[in-house]
Design an enzyme around this catalytic site. Structure first.
Site, mmCIF file in Angstrom:
data_model
loop_
_atom_site.group_PDB
_atom_site.id
_atom_site.type_symbol
_atom_site.label_atom_id
_atom_site.label_comp_id
_atom_site.label_asym_id
_atom_site.label_seq_id
_atom_site.Cartn_x
_atom_site.Cartn_y
_atom_site.Cartn_z
ATOM 1 N N SER A 66 0.724 -1.048 0.326
ATOM 2 C CA SER A 66 -0.037 -0.150 -0.121
ATOM 3 C C SER A 66 0.924 1.111 0.024
ATOM 4 C CB SER A 66 -0.911 -0.053 1.077
ATOM 5 O OG SER A 66 -1.807 -1.130 1.244
ATOM 6 N N GLU A 75 -19.444 4.394 -12.811
ATOM 7 C CA GLU A 75 -17.981 4.821 -12.266
ATOM 8 C C GLU A 75 -16.865 4.064 -13.075
ATOM 9 O OE1 GLU A 75 -19.349 1.457 -9.577
ATOM 10 O OE2 GLU A 75 -20.277 3.027 -10.692
ATOM 11 N N HIS A 84 -22.754 0.184 -13.853
ATOM 12 C CA HIS A 84 -21.665 0.822 -13.115
ATOM 13 C C HIS A 84 -21.090 1.995 -13.905
ATOM 14 C CE1 HIS A 84 -21.747 -1.705 -9.510
ATOM 15 N NE2 HIS A 84 -22.343 -2.707 -10.278
ATOM 16 N N GLU A 106 4.968 -15.617 -2.829
ATOM 17 C CA GLU A 106 3.912 -15.576 -3.782
ATOM 18 C C GLU A 106 4.616 -14.824 -5.128
ATOM 19 O OE1 GLU A 106 1.596 -15.660 -0.285
ATOM 20 O OE2 GLU A 106 3.165 -14.536 -0.968
ATOM 21 N N MET A 165 -30.564 0.942 -8.094
ATOM 22 C CA MET A 165 -31.544 1.120 -9.142
ATOM 23 C C MET A 165 -32.734 0.033 -8.573
ATOM 24 S SD MET A 165 -32.058 -0.102 -13.194
ATOM 25 C CE MET A 165 -32.744 -1.610 -12.719
ATOM 26 N N CYS A 220 -26.803 0.022 -9.806
ATOM 27 C CA CYS A 220 -26.909 -1.452 -9.801
ATOM 28 C C CYS A 220 -27.953 -1.697 -8.808
ATOM 29 C CB CYS A 220 -25.663 -1.957 -9.631
ATOM 30 S SG CYS A 220 -25.587 -3.659 -9.806
#
Length: 544
Positions: free
Chosen positions: A18, A519, A517, A152, A386, A383
């Protein structure tokens, strides 16, 4: 050496996660694109999940959906918003997807009986996908998730090491993002975490050419020199990344430090002069807006606001183009359900009800929608927002008290929202879904065409009869109720192959619910039309 015209910039991270690798990759890409280069981006995710589609938003943040329906890491949203381009499933893959492919190939005998190993089989699969993502691009920026040293991530780092040998050092470079912590009790910036992180990279066989130092405050020149000497890079290649008022200022901060000079030198790109004037103007309007409006953001994943990252960024984009600050008032839908909606919404200029899954917090969202409808407050439902707008209207206007979605009550006699048996997906293939189908494989995903109704708010916002927007949902609006809804004042204003895509309420200042969506297609330089229209209306409401 393979013949390949694409040059590669790998962005890795050290010390902890982060730190902003995604913003770094997007910012560098923005500067290169505004310099006239064809830029591609790729996110490598080390986790074992095949994709983040079934991961909880509280676990991983938002799932971003690409044009072709791939469920990807939220960093792809940053890439699209910064680069103003649409990405595909080729721009993100995980360790899980790599191993899944290699194992399937082995079962089919494609490796001719060879023993399957990390090198060369896993690394070759990673390499092939990187090359595909960079096809027809001058530069491919590749962000590796996680932190250097993670188990990983080792196959990915090995692939990066190999590619510098195979493609040549003039075609491959590494940018490493690390933390430069400030220890307040000692009053010092500490360089050891960065030194150890670079040492770990070099132990693997990768030497970074640029260091991005995340810090809380400006970094003195003597600290930069120290890091340059101990990490064996040029002093001009040590770039500071301090906290900015907006992430969209980061490319400008990098440009001010001439980050393109070492990139151009390493990759033999010649002189680069990005045209960032429009970008600079928009950033100024974000930082110093002339107007403001307040939007109530009603959701249920508020413990991790990254769950709504694309939507909050889309509000910023709209605000920048309107020279306005969009202040978000976070409203937990579970609290609304237990109290009066008015106390949470009364001071807001607009109400936005976001998407989501599951029954938790549903009544609070319905109460918020009712408040917006009855008090003539600008409303945007996305979504599930609505779907619940239709449920609210059916209950409180049509008098269907048990109206709901079969997602919450499979036995309801009034399934305003239901599960259709089959639909055509974004690729044109038929999909079958039932209530017992796995959630990860039965959603309507990706871009779909939507026909808008003449004279509607939707048509007015987009200025087009046909639009294209992205989806991520399982349940659909039930067309059985269309006639009675429209007769009572709720219009269907958007449709896709017979499916209801948008609804509006007549005799309301601005009330729009969309199944898609919006956005996902909003960018700083090109805000989404429906979100822009919503914020513009809320702004007028504030000024009146």
């Amino acid at each position: 050496m393979p013949t390949n015209e694409t040059k590669y910039i790998f962005v890795t991270g050290g010390v902890l996660s982060s730190l902003g690798k995604g913003i770094t990759a997007a910012s560098v890409g923005t500067l290169l694109k505004h310099s006239g280069l064809r830029v591609g981006v790729l996110k490598l995710d080390p986790y074992i999940n095949v994709d983040p589609g079934t991961m909880s938003p509280l676990e991983h943040g938002e799932v971003f959906v690409t044009k072709d329906g791939a469920e990807t890491d939220l960093d792809l949203g940053h890439y699209e918003r910064f680069l103003d381009s649409s990405l595909t499933q080729n721009n993100n893959f995980t360790t899980g997807r790599i191993y899944k492919t290699v194992i399937e190939n082995e079962r089919q005998g494609k490796y001719l009986g060879k023993t399957i190993q990390i090198v060369p089989h896993i690394t070759n699969e990673i390499k092939e996908r990187i090359v595909v993502a960079g096809k027809n691009k001058d530069i491919l920026i590749v962000e590796l998730g996680g932190t250097t040293g993670d188990m990983e991530g080792m196959p990915f780092l090995e692939t990066i090491r190999q590619m510098k040998h195979e493609f040549g050092k003039e075609n491959v470079m590494n940018i490493h993002v690390t933390l430069l912590p400030y220890i307040r009790t000692a009053g010092e910036l500490k360089t050891k975490p960065t030194q150890h992180s670079v040492q770990e990279l070099r132990r693997i066989g990768i030497t970074p050419q640029i260091l991005i130092l995340r810090a809380e405050e400006r970094i003195p020149s003597d600290i930069k020199r120290k890091i340059a000497f101990t990490c064996d890079i040029d002093t001009k290649s040590v770039i500071e990344a301090i906290d900015a008022p907006t992430i969209y200022e980061v490319p400008l901060n990098f440009m001010a430090q001439d980050i393109l000079d070492p990139i151009a030198k390493e990759l033999d790109l010649g002189e680069l002069k990005p045209d960032m004037q429009l970008w600079t103007d928009l950033v100024r309007k974000i930082i110093e807006p002339k107007k403001k409006t307040c939007i109530a953001f009603v959701g249920k994943y508020l413990d991790l606001k990254e769950s709504y990252k694309s939507l909050t960024e889309a509000l910023i984009h709209a605000g920048a183009h309107l020279d306005a600050s969009v202040e978000i008032k976070w409203v937990d839908s579970e609290k609304v359900a237990n109290n009066s909606a008015k106390q949470y919404l009364i001071d807001c200029d607009g109400i936005l009800v976001a998407g989501g899954f599951g029954e938790r917090g549903i009544q609070g969202k319905i109460d918020a929608i009712q408040y917006a409808r009855e008090n003539n407050i600008p409303f945007l439902g996305i979504c599930l927002g609505m779907q619940l707008a239709m449920v609210e209207f059916a209950r409180n206007v049509l008098g269907l008290e048990d109206a709901t979605s079969v997602e919450f009550d499979k036995e309801t006699k009034n399934p305003i929202i239901f599960l259709i048996d089959e639909f055509i997906d974004a690729s044109g293939s038929k999909q079958i879904r039932t209530s017992n189908s796995p959630m990860g494989g039965t959603m309507r995903l990706g871009e779909y065409e939507c026909d808008t109704k003449e004279g509607s708010r939707l048509r007015e916002a987009y200025g087009a009869s046909t639009i294209f927007e992205r989806h991520r949902h399982r349940y659909e609006a039930n067309p059985k109720y269309r006639e009675v809804l429209e007769a009572s004042g709720m219009e269907i204003t958007g449709e896709s192959q017979g499916l209801i895509e948008a609804v509006e309420v007549k005799n309301h200042p601005w009330f729009l619910g969309v199944q898609f969506h919006p956005e996902f297609t909003s960018r700083l330089q090109n805000p989404n039309p429906s979100i822009l229209a919503f914020v513009k209306t809320a702004l007028k409401s504030n000024e009146s």
